[in-house]
Design an enzyme around this catalytic site. Structure first.
Site, mmCIF file in Angstrom:
data_model
loop_
_atom_site.group_PDB
_atom_site.id
_atom_site.type_symbol
_atom_site.label_atom_id
_atom_site.label_comp_id
_atom_site.label_asym_id
_atom_site.label_seq_id
_atom_site.Cartn_x
_atom_site.Cartn_y
_atom_site.Cartn_z
ATOM 1 N N ASP A 30 0.846 -1.189 0.000
ATOM 2 C CA ASP A 30 0.000 0.000 0.000
ATOM 3 C C ASP A 30 0.890 1.251 0.000
ATOM 4 O O ASP A 30 1.885 1.307 0.729
ATOM 5 C CB ASP A 30 -0.893 -0.028 1.248
ATOM 6 C CG ASP A 30 -2.046 0.954 1.159
ATOM 7 O OD1 ASP A 30 -3.199 0.501 1.212
ATOM 8 O OD2 ASP A 30 -1.790 2.170 1.047
ATOM 9 N N ASN A 86 -13.038 -3.191 2.939
ATOM 10 C CA ASN A 86 -14.080 -2.166 2.991
ATOM 11 C C ASN A 86 -14.985 -2.217 1.759
ATOM 12 O O ASN A 86 -14.494 -2.356 0.642
ATOM 13 C CB ASN A 86 -13.433 -0.772 3.062
ATOM 14 C CG ASN A 86 -12.536 -0.614 4.280
ATOM 15 O OD1 ASN A 86 -12.815 -1.150 5.345
ATOM 16 N ND2 ASN A 86 -11.440 0.124 4.122
ATOM 17 N N HIS A 99 -10.523 -5.193 -2.791
ATOM 18 C CA HIS A 99 -9.179 -5.471 -2.268
ATOM 19 C C HIS A 99 -9.277 -5.825 -0.793
ATOM 20 O O HIS A 99 -10.201 -5.420 -0.099
ATOM 21 C CB HIS A 99 -8.234 -4.276 -2.472
ATOM 22 C CG HIS A 99 -8.788 -2.979 -1.979
ATOM 23 N ND1 HIS A 99 -9.689 -2.222 -2.703
ATOM 24 C CD2 HIS A 99 -8.585 -2.298 -0.823
ATOM 25 C CE1 HIS A 99 -10.006 -1.151 -2.018
ATOM 26 N NE2 HIS A 99 -9.355 -1.161 -0.862
ATOM 27 N N HIS A 101 -7.071 -5.625 2.732
ATOM 28 C CA HIS A 101 -5.905 -5.035 3.387
ATOM 29 C C HIS A 101 -5.246 -6.089 4.277
ATOM 30 O O HIS A 101 -5.925 -6.748 5.082
ATOM 31 C CB HIS A 101 -6.326 -3.880 4.295
ATOM 32 C CG HIS A 101 -6.883 -2.692 3.565
ATOM 33 N ND1 HIS A 101 -6.117 -1.587 3.263
ATOM 34 C CD2 HIS A 101 -8.126 -2.430 3.090
ATOM 35 C CE1 HIS A 101 -6.877 -0.692 2.637
ATOM 36 N NE2 HIS A 101 -8.096 -1.185 2.516
#
Ligand code: 5GP
Ligand code: ZN
Length: 134
Positions: A30, A86, A99, A101
């Site tokens: 990230d 999310n 995606h 995390h």
């Protein structure tokens, strides 16, 4: 998806620091990490969110998350690990390509992923059970 940045990254059109790649996924670091090693699992096929994600990829994504969690925990010597995903702006999604995390956690890192617990009311419990229970 023509203008999706994660489609371009996942498919190698835009370079990214890649920790893992196979036919279905790319795992990248990230660019705005919550902690050292914060990475993202991106499917190569576009799905905006979990609602659009095919079951087969959902299963594979979880297995990959498990694999990466083990590898990263060992390599980075972190003390814990959050897997966060999310869906929708309200839930904090800012890039509308599914995606996951992968967030290594270190004692005292101050990363804020917590909430203040409420209370489950009888009314909510009954309503939710009635509406959601399969
Ligand atoms: P979301 O808020 O949608 O769950 O997470 C989006 C994440 O993507 C954020 O953590 C953000 O730092 C990261 N991000 C956004 N654009 C890029 C990019 O171009 N490259 C990389 N590697 N990460 C990005
Ligand atoms: Zn996409």
């Amino acid at each position: 998806m023509e203008n999706c940045i994660f489609c371009k990254i996942a498919n190698g059109e835009i370079p990214a620091a890649t920790l893992y790649e196979d036919g279905d996924f790319r795992v990248i670091l990230d660019l705005g990490p919550a902690s050292k090693g914060h990475a993202l699992i991106l499917p190569k096929a576009h799905a905006a969110n979990i609602y659009e994600l095919p079951d087969e990829l959902a299963g594979k994504a979880m297995i990959l998350a498990k694999k990466m969690a083990g590898k990263m925990t060992e390599a980075l010597q972190c003390d814990g690990f959050n897997i966060v995903q999310n869906n929708g702006e309200t839930a904090g999604q800012t890039v509308f390509h599914f995606h996951m995390h992968l967030i290594p956690r270190y004692k005292g890192d101050g990363v804020g992923l917590t909430w203040t617990p409420g209370t489950l009311s009888d009314e909510d419990r009954e309503e939710i059970l009635e509406k959601v229970k399969a």
